[in-house]
Design a protein around this motif. Structure first.
Motif, mmCIF file in Angstrom:
data_model
loop_
_atom_site.group_PDB
_atom_site.id
_atom_site.type_symbol
_atom_site.label_atom_id
_atom_site.label_comp_id
_atom_site.label_asym_id
_atom_site.label_seq_id
_atom_site.Cartn_x
_atom_site.Cartn_y
_atom_site.Cartn_z
ATOM 1 N N PHE B 105 -2.207 67.595 22.825
ATOM 2 C CA PHE B 105 -1.646 66.839 21.696
ATOM 3 C C PHE B 105 -0.666 67.718 20.928
ATOM 4 N N ASP B 109 2.312 63.402 17.431
ATOM 5 C CA ASP B 109 1.588 62.460 18.296
ATOM 6 C C ASP B 109 0.681 61.623 17.402
ATOM 7 N N ALA B 134 -1.452 66.230 14.902
ATOM 8 C CA ALA B 134 -1.331 64.816 15.303
ATOM 9 C C ALA B 134 -1.924 63.942 14.194
ATOM 10 N N LYS B 159 5.032 56.773 19.610
ATOM 11 C CA LYS B 159 4.338 58.001 19.210
ATOM 12 C C LYS B 159 2.866 57.993 19.624
ATOM 13 N N LYS B 161 -0.180 58.475 21.450
ATOM 14 C CA LYS B 161 -0.506 59.259 22.643
ATOM 15 C C LYS B 161 -1.794 58.746 23.272
#
Lengths: 126, 404
Positions: B105, B109, B134, B159, B161
């Motif tokens: 990550f 993210d 993140a 964005k 993830k």
């Protein structure tokens, strides 16, 4: 039998506790929390000449935690700060007067933990 | 249709009396009981072929390895995947932590999870976000106990993830539309991890059909012993992930300076595995397959429908989650006005009835429900309508004792 813990006095105190409420300008107060169930009890103390002049508890929880806190408050009114500081877990269980199994121990002791916190954090010379 | 009447006889623990009463076990969402066939499988393993797997060249090790890998194949078939996509872990919590720590990550993210997750599908992501920068987004629940899918769609972006969502809520019982959630997430190229702790034991799971990248579940909620769990991961993703634990079994070559690692699944199974537990999990899957997962689901649906109907007649009860058994697993959480869940559980225990009381490891959801804690009754294959009747009767006793 497991139901012995729901003695008449426990249920009565759970439903109508004698010492429920807050004290404005308490000399000491502290909250403790049982992460297993989210119950919380806050204890408020007024102290005069080293003796407990008033004590109240607030919060929410099961019959055991609420009744135990209420019984603890009645007891505390007759004690000095020094005596309360020496109170052990067994003393609280004896005060309750019912058989407590392992899983409910935290419920029975929640009020005492809060009281200990209050005695430790006292905001004046208690 | 399977004979659910005779199933109970395979669970010797249920034969005992608790406080002089027939044991009514309604806490399978916490852990299931184990049939004698599963206990026997672990016993036979230890008595006949116990040896460390994939290590030594001798008869026992060969047999133990064969049994271990045979179980992996059973798990793979059980959820329609391949053996090299099945990682044995301790439990769902470890499975989710493995995925969280193995993926890469970066700042910016986004990870999406939901308000109805068990702590094990929230806390690891909180920590990952803290470490990497993140961002965690949490999808809300609607008043009927379903996920707010409109909000979920709004959260999705390039964005995103990873989406981490539970298959079945351990509090509300809600069966989430995981296939649809996966489809939506895939439009943005996001990975999807499903917490199947309350899903895999209770219904047919086909990870291929769902299209998810990870599916995690525990053996102990699925008739198997504690200490064995599963993380399914798509092969191409597992191969790109960092190992979670380092040590024996997962290495290819070790020199004084550096090491290279095996491919999945060995790459993620450092140290001596719980192979006896894995073999018992294989036996548990055999047991369930014999009944048929569709029958398991039908049985629980019927019980849930019956319980919802009976429980909702109790005065001052609040039942959380969907009222429709079609979208609800065999989990019913409730509160009775004026009764604390610990007291309810304790009084029910005096009648031999075991339920869960507390926050059920879902504190954010408790806040949403406006409850500190809940009572939870959950069903499995060995429960029947008599158990529901006992619960209803027990709750009347609760009211009597607490003078409600």
């Amino acid at each position: 039998m497991t139901l012995d813990i729901y003695a008449e006095e426990i249920i009565d105190r759970f439903k109508s506790p004698h010492n429920f409420g807050k004290i404005d300008k308490a000399d000491a107060q502290a909250m403790d929390y049982n992460p297993a169930c989210g119950d919380e009890v806050e204890i408020f103390l007024k102290v005069k000449d080293g003796k407990i002049s008033d004590v109240r508890f607030a919060g929410r929880g099961c019959a055991i935690s609420q009744a135990a806190s209420d019984i603890l408050c009645d007891c505390a009114k007759t004690k000095t700060v020094a005596e309360l500081k020496n109170m052990r877990d067994e003393d609280m269980i004896n005060l309750l007067g019912v058989k407590i199994t392992g899983t409910r121990l935290k419920c029975a002791l929640l009020g005492l933990w809060a009281l200990r916190g209050a005695l430790k954090n006292g905001n004046r010379n208690i | 249709m399977a004979d659910f009447f005779t199933i109970r006889a395979d669970f010797l623990i249920l034969k005992q009396k608790i406080n002089g009463k027939r044991l009514v076990y309604l806490d399978s969402a916490a852990t299931s009981q184990k049939p004698k066939q599963v206990i026997e499988a672990e016993k036979v393993f230890y008595e006949t072929i116990n040896a460390n797997v994939a290590r030594s060249i001798h008869y026992l090790s060969e047999k133990a390895t064969e049994a271990y890998e045979n179980s992996r194949k059973k798990v793979a078939d059980f959820i329609n995947s391949d053996s090299d996509e099945i990682i044995f872990v301790r439990n769902t919590t470890e499975a989710i932590n493995l995925a969280a720590n193995g993926l890469d990550f970066k700042k910016d993210d986004e990870i999406i999870t939901t308000l109805m997750e068990h702590h094990s599908n929230i806390v690891p992501w909180q920590i990952i976000c803290k470490k990497t920068g993140a961002k965690l987004k949490i999808v809300d629940t609607l008043p009927d106990g379903q996920l707010d899918l409109k909000q979920f769609e709004k959260f999705l972006s390039s964005k995103t993830k990873l989406v981490a969502v539970t298959h079945v809520s351990n509090v509300l019982g809600t069966i989430n539309p995981v296939k649809e959630i996966t489809r939506l997430a895939k439009k943005f190229g996001a990975l999807v991890l499903i917490d199947g702790a309350q899903g895999a034991p209770h219904m047919k799971v086909d990870v291929n059909d769902i299209g998810c990248d990870f599916y995690a579940f525990s053996g102990h909620k699925l008739l198997a012993p504690t200490g064995i769990g599963v993380l399914f991961g798509k092969k191409e993703i597992l191969d790109k992930m960092q190992p979670f634990l380092y040590g024996g079994h997962m290495i290819k070559k070790v020199t004084k300076e550096s090491s290279t690692f095996m491919d999945a699944p060995e790459r993620f199974e450092a140290g001596t595995a719980n192979f006896a537990g894995a073999v018992a999990l294989g036996a548990a899957i055999d047991y369930l397959e014999k009944i048929g997962m569709e029958n398991v689901r039908e049985h629980e649906k019927e019980l849930t429908r019956y319980a919802l109907e009976k429980l909702s007649k109790i005065k001052d009860i609040e039942i959380y989650g969907p009222k429709n058994a079609e979208i609800r697993g065999g989990v019913i959480s409730f509160n009775i006005k004026g009764a604390h869940p610990h007291d309810v559980a304790q009084i029910l225990d005096s009648e031999g009835i075991a339920i869960r009381s507390g926050h059920a490891c879902a504190m954010p959801l408790m806040q949403r429900l406006g409850a500190e804690s809940i009572c939870r009754a959950s069903f499995y294959i060995y429960n029947d309508k008599k158990d529901v009747d006992a619960l209803v009767k027990g709750l009347e006793k609760v009211k009597g004792v607490l003078k409600l």
